[in-house]
Design an enzyme around this catalytic site. Structure first.
Site, mmCIF file in Angstrom:
data_model
loop_
_atom_site.group_PDB
_atom_site.id
_atom_site.type_symbol
_atom_site.label_atom_id
_atom_site.label_comp_id
_atom_site.label_asym_id
_atom_site.label_seq_id
_atom_site.Cartn_x
_atom_site.Cartn_y
_atom_site.Cartn_z
ATOM 1 C CB SER A 216 -1.650 -3.505 2.231
ATOM 2 O OG SER A 216 -0.478 -4.172 2.617
ATOM 3 C CG HIS B 75 1.287 -6.725 5.416
ATOM 4 N ND1 HIS B 75 1.517 -6.270 6.686
ATOM 5 C CD2 HIS B 75 1.466 -5.654 4.606
ATOM 6 C CE1 HIS B 75 1.847 -4.980 6.648
ATOM 7 N NE2 HIS B 75 1.809 -4.582 5.390
ATOM 8 C CB THR C 234 8.993 -9.643 -13.265
ATOM 9 O OG1 THR C 234 9.871 -9.384 -14.364
ATOM 10 C CG2 THR C 234 8.511 -11.082 -13.306
ATOM 11 C CD GLN D 253 -4.960 -0.837 9.405
ATOM 12 O OE1 GLN D 253 -5.514 -1.794 9.945
ATOM 13 N NE2 GLN D 253 -3.645 -0.705 9.428
ATOM 14 C CB CYS E 168 3.915 2.409 9.987
ATOM 15 S SG CYS E 168 2.724 1.195 9.505
ATOM 16 C CB ALA F 281 -0.949 -0.001 1.188
ATOM 17 C CB THR F 282 4.270 2.132 1.118
ATOM 18 O OG1 THR F 282 4.024 1.837 2.499
ATOM 19 C CG2 THR F 282 5.197 3.330 1.006
ATOM 20 C CG ASN G 124 -2.898 3.751 10.477
ATOM 21 O OD1 ASN G 124 -3.477 4.678 9.903
ATOM 22 N ND2 ASN G 124 -1.688 3.885 10.969
HETATM 23 C C1 LIG Z 1 -3.638 2.982 6.539
HETATM 24 C C2 LIG Z 1 -2.364 2.398 5.998
HETATM 25 N N1 LIG Z 1 -1.923 2.781 4.795
HETATM 26 C C3 LIG Z 1 -0.790 2.299 4.272
HETATM 27 C C4 LIG Z 1 -0.022 1.372 4.950
HETATM 28 C C5 LIG Z 1 1.231 0.843 4.314
HETATM 29 O O1 LIG Z 1 1.012 -0.450 3.848
HETATM 30 P P1 LIG Z 1 2.179 -1.410 3.352
HETATM 31 O O2 LIG Z 1 2.758 -2.025 4.589
HETATM 32 O O3 LIG Z 1 1.501 -2.426 2.482
HETATM 33 O O4 LIG Z 1 3.147 -0.589 2.589
HETATM 34 C C6 LIG Z 1 -0.430 0.948 6.229
HETATM 35 C C7 LIG Z 1 0.396 0.033 7.020
HETATM 36 O O5 LIG Z 1 0.478 0.103 8.215
HETATM 37 C C8 LIG Z 1 -1.646 1.460 6.754
HETATM 38 O O6 LIG Z 1 -2.097 1.087 7.951
#
Ligand SMILES: Cc1ncc(COP(=O)(O)O)c(C=O)c1O
Length: 402
Positions: A202, A204, A243, A182, A329, A74-75, A154
């Site tokens: 995302s 995970h 890829t 989330q 994070c 997601a980043t 989050n």
């Molecule tokens: C709201 C939100 N956005 C983005 C991310 C980033 O996700 P990723 O770990 O897949 O880069 C997180 C991860 O904690 C999140 O909670």
């Protein structure tokens, strides 16, 4: 028998579902083909697996499979949405609207764009962490090209009024992106019903693998212009070269399929466990506060402040329970959580906050143990706190006066 340590940090990451691992295994071993190889069965098999995953994701969020762009997480999805839209629509305008409690992946992308001449409005939130759709409407100008508001936070789990915000965006013909990391897999998130144009996901965060994510990009009415951040082989409709991570994609697809069938029941179960934990803590401890919205909140998340206690010390004391203070994070820094500060939570209270993130494998027994341990630790730390002693003393004197 209670298994320790207890994992209660599911908003940071989740364990891989064994069924997801099973689905991925062939693609980590013998079915190793490159999904872009058009000349042999290794490639065709990989391509077929990717198409299946697209359909599974599309089924969960109710979009077309070809509206899914795979990313590394997601980043990257957030970066692609914010910077990609900004670069592609520069001639149209240079203004973006977001809010103060977004994830750093959005906030730092916006900060980066500010240095490149874009203007960003960081909307405030109320004491529950909620954005007011009227504030969004007021912030829109003729130069606004994107609104990005997360579906659920989050740290505190507050769910935003996404469809109202989307309506404001539509009315003013502005694109609407939502970081739904989330929310997806926990609550119903259907892009068409909600009016979302772009959405980050995302793997995970809902029992899929790490290092895989997706950006939903609507491709109808009108087509969205977005500039790629990575250039190369032109994969993913030329929006994300590289890829394809076939095992990760298969895992993300399977996680979506499992969420589609279990999400509702699991949400109900988690709500009961979460509320049990909360009730136990407030019945055993005074001077505790709930952070986040009391009802419009993700099922598994409970963020609480324990007055007169330092959150980090409490974490240290909870040796066999994995929870977090502030966002995982950004933890490692001792700054107060910017989310809680934006919600108007006093600094000392923000620093005494703990996030409990309940998930699929947590049990009632674990919740009860956690409530007992937290109570014991908070009482212990308060015994060492001169402020708490003064407050208690003041109360005792006051009740004698009456
Ligand atoms: C709201 C939100 N956005 C983005 C991310 C980033 O996700 P990723 O770990 O897949 O880069 C997180 C991860 O904690 C999140 O909670």
């Amino acid at each position: 028998m209670l298994q320790k340590p207890i994992y209660m940090d599911h908003n940071a990451t989740t364990p891989l579902d064994p069924e997801v691992l099973e689905a991925m295994m062939p693609y980590l071993t013998y079915a190793f083909g490159n999904a872009s190889s058009k000349a042999h069965s290794f490639g065709w098999n990989a391509e077929e697996a990717v198409q299946t995953a697209r359909a599974q994701i599309a089924d969960l969020i109710q979009c077309d499979p070809d509206e899914i762009i795979f990313t590394s997480g997601a980043t990257e999805s957030d970066n692609l949405a914010v910077k990609g839209i900004a670069y592609a629509n520069r001639k149209k305008g240079n203004h973006i609207i977001t809010c103060q409690i977004e994830h750093k992946a959005i906030l730092d992308s916006c900060k980066y764009l500010e240095n490149k001449g874009f203007e960003i409005t960081y909307l405030p939130v109320d004491s529950y962490g909620m954005v007011d759709p009227e504030d969004v409407a007021c912030a829109i100008t003729r130069r606004t090209i994107l609104i990005s508001i997360m579906a659920a936070n989050n740290e505190v789990g507050t769910i935003q009024p996404i469809s109202d915000i989307a309506r404001m965006a539509q009315r003013h013909d502005v694109l609407f992106h939502s970081d739904a990391v989330q929310a997806v897999g926990k609550i119903d998130v259907r892009v068409d019903d909600l009016g979302i144009d772009l959405m980050s996901i995302s793997g995970h965060k809902f029992y899929g693998p790490k290092g895989i994510g997706a950006l939903y990009v609507r491709n109808r009415r009108p087509r969205i212009r977005i500039e790629p951040l990575l250039h190369g082989g032109g994969h993913e409709r030329r929006l994300r070269s590289g890829t394809l991570n076939v095992p990760g994609i298969v895992g993300l697809g399977k996680a979506c399929e499992i969420a589609s069938s279990r999400m509702e029941k699991e949400g109900d179960r988690l709500r009961v466990l979460r509320d049990r934990l909360y009730q136990r803590l407030i019945s055993q401890l005074d001077h505790v506060h709930l952070n986040g919205h009391p009802t419009r909140r993700l099922p598994g998340i409970l963020n609480m402040s324990f007055e007169f206690v330092d959150g980090e010390s409490l974490l240290m004391g909870l040796k066999d329970i994995a929870v977090s203070s502030g966002s995982a994070c950004t933890s490692g820094t001792s700054e107060s959580s910017y989310v809680l500060v934006a919600m108007g939570v006093e600094e000392s209270l923000a620093n005494s906050s703990i996030r409990f993130g309940l998930g699929r494998y947590n049990t009632q027994e674990e919740v009860d143990y956690t409530a007992e341990e937290v109570t014991r630790q908070v009482r212990h730390l308060r015994e060492l706190s001169p402020y708490y002693a003064i407050i208690k003393q003041g109360k005792a004197n006051h009740s004698m006066d009456l």
